[in-house]
Design a protein around this motif. Structure first.
Motif, mmCIF file in Angstrom:
data_model
loop_
_atom_site.group_PDB
_atom_site.id
_atom_site.type_symbol
_atom_site.label_atom_id
_atom_site.label_comp_id
_atom_site.label_asym_id
_atom_site.label_seq_id
_atom_site.Cartn_x
_atom_site.Cartn_y
_atom_site.Cartn_z
ATOM 1 N N LEU A 220 0.820 -1.210 0.000
ATOM 2 C CA LEU A 220 0.000 0.000 0.000
ATOM 3 C C LEU A 220 0.854 1.260 0.000
ATOM 4 O O LEU A 220 0.494 2.269 -0.621
ATOM 5 C CB LEU A 220 -0.945 -0.010 1.200
ATOM 6 C CG LEU A 220 -2.094 -1.023 1.095
ATOM 7 C CD1 LEU A 220 -2.776 -1.212 2.435
ATOM 8 C CD2 LEU A 220 -3.102 -0.582 0.042
ATOM 9 N N ALA B 94 -7.726 -0.223 5.716
ATOM 10 C CA ALA B 94 -7.313 0.517 4.520
ATOM 11 C C ALA B 94 -8.491 0.772 3.596
ATOM 12 O O ALA B 94 -8.602 1.844 2.982
ATOM 13 C CB ALA B 94 -6.223 -0.269 3.782
ATOM 14 N N ALA C 90 -3.177 1.715 6.971
ATOM 15 C CA ALA C 90 -2.513 0.419 7.062
ATOM 16 C C ALA C 90 -1.345 0.471 8.046
ATOM 17 O O ALA C 90 -1.150 -0.454 8.858
ATOM 18 C CB ALA C 90 -2.018 -0.013 5.685
ATOM 19 N N ALA D 138 -5.291 5.101 2.555
ATOM 20 C CA ALA D 138 -5.196 3.663 2.786
ATOM 21 C C ALA D 138 -3.830 3.280 3.339
ATOM 22 O O ALA D 138 -3.729 2.464 4.268
ATOM 23 C CB ALA D 138 -5.469 2.914 1.487
#
Length: 592
Positions: free
Chosen positions: A388, A446, A429, A425
């Motif tokens: 991510l 996320a 995360a 996100a």
């Protein structure tokens, strides 16, 4: 062009913050938008409007007695997220005490419909009475036989005003909804532009109009027009607008109409008055009695040089409601008893408010408890954080290009929306990982952050994708190529069900399905996760490029289908970029 901004991705948040500071006697900030700061009578229907930023006074400027009770404020030219809608709706319902129900009303765009509908389902599941009215006044975006596909533009004001006045009279939710729908059914708008608008941070406008020419049928999100003609005189423009709208006059219209001559951003009021003089004469000659006309900036598009004309045909009830008092920052009529200002400080618990603006701190709150995860899932969660974070970097690097692709036939917001979503996100995360989350819980966090921060169609769909993947993988054990194939299929099914798109519609689905098929085939043949992602990314890249030969059948690009030939779909391209980023991260981890 739009010159005054800080971080383009934070523009909507900073704009909302400043708007609330300037109009604290009328509005106060709540998670996801603004609500009226004056007391709402207990038991009364609450009217919630909303949409993307860049259209002031729509939508926040229409909050006040006699009009809307709350406005959901999305990103620039992007629909608000479902979470924003639910939080604003809950705020106005609480303000009304024993509320009489909630009416959600907004312009008819794919992302708005997706997110508002999801919010409506959640609110109804919680026991609240909720109805929806979509505004469909733009006559050039679909033929009369497909009225439900038309966009909502300046006619928003008419529908919102009718609904707000009906609620102020103490009408029931069913009555308010019926009156708003009747107003929409009798509302027609046509717009033209002399130049395109430029989004904050962009160096070029979303579309160009040659000197001495005029685009007909443009949208308020920078969507180009459907045709170009020589620039007329003010009288010539008035004749064009009136003639075209009278052609759509319904058989039961009667002779009385509300009239809105709207400047889209750069046309000055003096110019509008010149045009309106001819509009008034033409309507009088046609036997139309104009009721309380409005001339000025009512629904704008940043710095677009353009004009729209709205005719809303009134019956006795609609006329009374159109003339009823209202007091909002962007619209006034008569005298309204405002009532006491309600104190409404909002808690600021959340992630990094100083970096992400007021709306971020409302929408990024992490769950109080993190489910227990085993060691294998924690290891997978560490990989997901890397993925991510890398996706965040990839989208940052390609945001301008994604916006340019999207602007060919759409509104140019895809790059900024993806940027906001990917950043949110990745941040969520990292926070979830520090709290001990496994891969399933981490991806779910996320997903919530992406959907809540990005808004728009892509924000909702990427939220669904990450959530479905997280739910499938869970917090016990690490993913294998086979379980990841199941997770990707769950994501594909969720996106297709929510968005309604299929192969050939020129959406992200055209890249998603080949990605899913390629990954599943490779995993079924015993390939490693790295090799399976390589096959999936290659399939997605090929399919995304092939979308340049398709005509869009869904979303904001649909009315401008021919313009998009030769240009790939922005959503498909961003999906292919993300797929390749996942593969690259896996390669890097394998070499450590």
């Amino acid at each position: 062009m739009t010159r005054l901004f800080n971080d383009p991705a934070a523009f909507a948040d900073e704009m909302t913050d400043g708007f609330v500071a300037a109009h604290a006697h009328r509005v106060r900030a709540v998670p996801g938008g603004v609500v009226r700061s004056t007391a709402t009578p207990p038991g009364r229907v609450a009217v919630v409007v909303g949409g993307g930023s860049g259209h002031y006074p729509a939508f926040a400027g229409l909050v006040g007695p006699g009009l809307a009770d709350g406005a959901v404020v999305g990103n620039v030219f992007a629909s608000p997220s479902a979470r924003q809608v639910t939080t604003v709706a809950r705020a106005v319902d609480r303000a009304a005490g024993d509320g009489g129900g909630i009416l959600l009303t907004y312009g008819n765009y794919a992302g708005d419909c997706l997110n508002f509908d999801a919010a409506q389902d959640e609110l109804r599941a919680a026991g609240l009475a909720v109805e929806t009215v979509r505004v469909t006044d733009d006559i050039f975006s679909a033929p009369p036989t497909e009225r439900d596909k038309r966009r909502g533009i300046a006619g928003d004001l008419v529908v919102f005003k009718i609904a707000g006045a009906a609620a102020a009279e103490g009408r029931t939710l069913a009555e308010v909804t019926a009156l708003a729908r009747r107003a929409n059914d009798r509302c027609y708008t046509m717009g033209v532009a002399f130049s395109g608008c430029t989004l904050p941070g962009a160096s070029t406008p979303l579309f160009d109009v040659p000197a001495g020419r005029m685009a007909i049928g443009l949208g308020i999100h920078g969507e180009p027009g459907f045709a170009e003609v020589d620039l007329p005189t003010a009288d010539g423009l008035a004749d064009l607008l009136v003639d075209r709208l009278l052609d759509e006059r319904p058989a039961d219209a009667g002779t009385r109409a509300a009239v809105l001559l709207n400047g889209l951003g750069s046309v000055k009021n003096e110019e509008l008055f010149v045009v309106y003089g001819r509009v008034a004469r033409r309507l009088a000659a046609a036997g139309v009695a104009v009721v309380a006309p409005e001339v000025g900036e009512l629904c704008t598009s940043f710095d677009m040089a353009g004009v729209s004309l709205t005719l809303a045909w009134l019956d006795d009830d609609l006329e009374r409601l159109w003339l009823a008092p209202a007091d909002a920052a962007g619209f006034h009529r008569g005298t309204v008893a405002l009532g006491p200002v309600e104190a409404g400080p909002v808690a600021t618990a959340g992630a990094e408010p100083e970096q992400h603006g007021p709306q971020w701190r409302f929408l990024a709150v992490q769950p109080a408890e993190t489910p227990v995860a085993d060691a294998a899932s924690r290891l997978a969660a560490a990989t997901a954080v890397e993925v991510l974070t890398a996706i965040e970097g990839t989208i940052d690097a390609h945001a301008d290009e994604l916006g340019r692709i999207d602007a060919v036939a759409g509104d140019g917001d895809h790059g900024i929306g993806m940027q906001r979503g990917a950043t949110a996100a990745a941040t969520a995360a990292r926070v979830a990982y520090e709290r001990g989350a496994g891969v399933g819980s981490l991806l779910t966090a996320a997903a919530e952050a992406w959907a809540g921060r990005a808004g728009g169609t892509s924000g909702a769909l990427w939220g669904i994708a990450l959530r479905r993947i997280g739910e499938t993988l869970g917090d016990a054990g690490g993913p294998t190529p086979v379980t990841m194939a199941l997770a990707l299929r769950a994501a594909r099914d969720g996106i297709c069900a929510a968005g309604g798109a299929g192969p050939g519609d020129k959406t992200m689905v055209d890249a998603l399905i080949p990605l899913d098929v390629a990954y599943a085939a490779a995993a079924g043949d015993g390939a490693s996760a790295t090799d399976a992602w390589d096959a999936a990314a290659s399939a997605a890249e090929k399919a995304a490029d092939a979308t340049r030969n398709l005509l869009p059948r869904k979303g904001r690009a649909r009315p401008h289908a021919e313009r998009s030939l030769g240009t790939p779909d922005a959503g498909a391209v961003s999906l292919s970029l993300i797929a390749r980023t996942v593969h690259s991260v896996l390669i890097e981890r394998n070499t450590r």
